[in-house]
Design a protein around this motif. Structure first.
Motif, PDB file in Angstrom:
ATOM      1  N   VAL A  18       0.856  -1.180   0.000  1.00  8.35           N
ATOM      2  CA  VAL A  18       0.000   0.000   0.000  1.00  8.35           C
ATOM      3  C   VAL A  18       0.895   1.233   0.000  1.00  8.35           C
ATOM      4  CG1 VAL A  18      -1.764   1.250   1.292  1.00  8.35           C
ATOM      5  CG2 VAL A  18      -1.778  -1.236   1.284  1.00  8.35           C
ATOM      6  N   ILE A  19       0.467   2.259  -0.737  1.00  4.95           N
ATOM      7  CA  ILE A  19       1.250   3.493  -0.795  1.00  4.95           C
ATOM      8  C   ILE A  19       0.298   4.664  -1.033  1.00  4.95           C
ATOM      9  CG2 ILE A  19       1.668   3.463  -3.272  1.00  4.95           C
ATOM     10  CD1 ILE A  19       4.582   4.304  -2.576  1.00  4.95           C
ATOM     11  N   GLY A  20       0.737   5.839  -0.628  1.00  7.99           N
ATOM     12  CA  GLY A  20      -0.042   7.048  -0.884  1.00  7.99           C
ATOM     13  C   GLY A  20       0.176   7.528  -2.297  1.00  7.99           C
ATOM     14  N   ASP A  26       8.057   8.685  -7.357  1.00  2.00           N
ATOM     15  CA  ASP A  26       8.923   7.650  -7.937  1.00  2.00           C
ATOM     16  C   ASP A  26       8.079   6.448  -8.358  1.00  2.00           C
ATOM     17  OD1 ASP A  26      11.137   6.179  -8.741  1.00  2.00           O
ATOM     18  OD2 ASP A  26      11.596   5.503  -6.704  1.00  2.00           O
ATOM     19  N   PRO A  27       7.347   6.531  -9.474  1.00  2.00           N
ATOM     20  CA  PRO A  27       6.457   5.429  -9.853  1.00  2.00           C
ATOM     21  C   PRO A  27       7.190   4.126 -10.172  1.00  2.00           C
ATOM     22  CG  PRO A  27       6.426   7.174 -11.519  1.00  2.00           C
ATOM     23  CD  PRO A  27       7.249   7.649 -10.376  1.00  2.00           C
ATOM     24  N   GLU A  28       8.335   4.199 -10.868  1.00  3.17           N
ATOM     25  CA  GLU A  28       9.065   2.976 -11.229  1.00  3.17           C
ATOM     26  C   GLU A  28       9.655   2.305  -9.999  1.00  3.17           C
ATOM     27  OE1 GLU A  28      11.851   3.390 -14.443  1.00  3.17           O
ATOM     28  OE2 GLU A  28      10.492   4.737 -15.525  1.00  3.17           O
ATOM     29  N   GLY A  29      10.234   3.077  -9.105  1.00  2.00           N
ATOM     30  CA  GLY A  29      10.826   2.513  -7.897  1.00  2.00           C
ATOM     31  C   GLY A  29       9.782   1.871  -6.993  1.00  2.00           C
ATOM     32  N   VAL A  30       8.624   2.496  -6.905  1.00  2.00           N
ATOM     33  CA  VAL A  30       7.545   1.956  -6.073  1.00  2.00           C
ATOM     34  C   VAL A  30       7.080   0.613  -6.625  1.00  2.00           C
ATOM     35  CG1 VAL A  30       5.145   2.328  -5.414  1.00  2.00           C
ATOM     36  CG2 VAL A  30       6.783   4.165  -5.165  1.00  2.00           C
ATOM     37  N   LEU A  31       6.893   0.525  -7.944  1.00  2.63           N
ATOM     38  CA  LEU A  31       6.414  -0.724  -8.548  1.00  2.63           C
ATOM     39  C   LEU A  31       7.465  -1.823  -8.468  1.00  2.63           C
ATOM     40  CD1 LEU A  31       4.378   0.471 -11.650  1.00  2.63           C
ATOM     41  CD2 LEU A  31       3.538  -0.703  -9.635  1.00  2.63           C
ATOM     42  N   LYS A  32       8.749  -1.473  -8.540  1.00  2.00           N
ATOM     43  CA  LYS A  32       9.803  -2.488  -8.424  1.00  2.00           C
ATOM     44  C   LYS A  32       9.802  -3.115  -7.038  1.00  2.00           C
ATOM     45  CE  LYS A  32      13.010  -0.717 -11.853  1.00  2.00           C
ATOM     46  NZ  LYS A  32      14.286  -0.072 -12.091  1.00  2.00           N
ATOM     47  N   ASN A  33       9.477  -2.339  -6.009  1.00  2.00           N
ATOM     48  CA  ASN A  33       9.485  -2.841  -4.632  1.00  2.00           C
ATOM     49  C   ASN A  33       8.151  -3.455  -4.201  1.00  2.00           C
ATOM     50  OD1 ASN A  33      12.128  -1.981  -4.314  1.00  2.00           O
ATOM     51  ND2 ASN A  33      11.490   0.059  -3.666  1.00  2.00           N
ATOM     52  N   ALA A  34       7.155  -3.436  -5.068  1.00  2.00           N
ATOM     53  CA  ALA A  34       5.823  -3.938  -4.710  1.00  2.00           C
ATOM     54  C   ALA A  34       5.812  -5.458  -4.666  1.00  2.00           C
ATOM     55  CB  ALA A  34       4.797  -3.448  -5.717  1.00  2.00           C
ATOM     56  N   ASP A  35       5.106  -6.014  -3.673  1.00  5.03           N
ATOM     57  CA  ASP A  35       4.940  -7.463  -3.582  1.00  5.03           C
ATOM     58  C   ASP A  35       4.077  -7.939  -4.726  1.00  5.03           C
ATOM     59  OD1 ASP A  35       6.382  -7.452  -1.238  1.00  5.03           O
ATOM     60  OD2 ASP A  35       4.597  -7.424   0.051  1.00  5.03           O
ATOM     61  N   ASN A  36       4.511  -9.002  -5.406  1.00  2.00           N
ATOM     62  CA  ASN A  36       3.764  -9.617  -6.511  1.00  2.00           C
ATOM     63  C   ASN A  36       3.482  -8.655  -7.653  1.00  2.00           C
ATOM     64  OD1 ASN A  36       3.623 -12.103  -5.171  1.00  2.00           O
ATOM     65  ND2 ASN A  36       1.803 -11.451  -4.050  1.00  2.00           N
ATOM     66  N   GLY A  37       4.171  -7.551  -7.750  1.00  2.00           N
ATOM     67  CA  GLY A  37       4.006  -6.630  -8.859  1.00  2.00           C
ATOM     68  C   GLY A  37       2.713  -5.836  -8.832  1.00  2.00           C
TER      69      GLY A  37
END
Length: 179
Positions: free
Chosen positions: A10-12, A19-30
């Protein structure tokens, strides 16, 4: 208002914009749930996760075998919805209680062992049409349940018998009587 979040990440929305790319890279299960004003606004997915989900959806849409079953055996009868006026309304001749009226009456503390007969419903609607009062649909149903309960209580819990029906005489002679 509560809502179900379908991912553990979850993110705000502000952090996603930074940082959209960095957030998605660190997301569980994409996949990540993006919140705005303390409520889920949307989900963001990596291209790989989107491809996986679309492949799963395609597999579910494809039949598991080449045997086709006749659909008529599996069709559920479609109940036609009854048009109920919104808000308060006066009683009218074609008014009907909901399909689950007996269950609802039981929730209101009125156990009806049999469905409402057409005669009981006709007597109820005729009385309240003449009164001209206005109530919500649920209130009309509650009044019907109480009316049926009171009417049946005066007849041992059974619906009133049809006064126009003719009884059939018994053709058997009781034991001990000569005929």
């Amino acid at each position: 208002m509560s809502s179900r979040v379908l991912t553990s990440s979850v993110i705000g929305i502000d952090a996603l914009l930074r940082d959209p790319e960095g957030v998605l890279k660190n997301a569980d299960n994409g996949a990540i749930a993006v919140f705005a004003n303390n409520a889920p606004a949307f989900y963001a997915l990596t291209p790989e996760r989107l491809e996986q989900l679309l492949a799963l959806e395609a597999n579910l849409a494809r039949p598991g075998s080449d045997v086709m079953l006749d659909g008529q055996f599996f069709e559920e009868p479609v109940a036609t919805p009854i048009a109920v006026p919104m808000g308060k309304f006066p009683m009218y001749a074609d008014w009907r209680p909901d399909e689950d009226f007996q269950r609802m009456a039981a929730l209101w503390g009125i156990a009806l062992t049999q469905p409402v007969t057409p005669e009981e419903l006709a007597a109820f609607t005729a009385y309240w049409q003449a009164e001209g009062k206005v109530f919500h649909h649920v209130q009309w149903q509650q009044k019907l349940a109480r009316s049926v309960q009171m009417g049946r209580a005066s007849n041992g819990g059974q619906p009133r018998r049809d006064l126009n029906s003719l009884s059939e005489p018994d053709s058997q002679i009781p034991p001990g009587f000569r005929g």
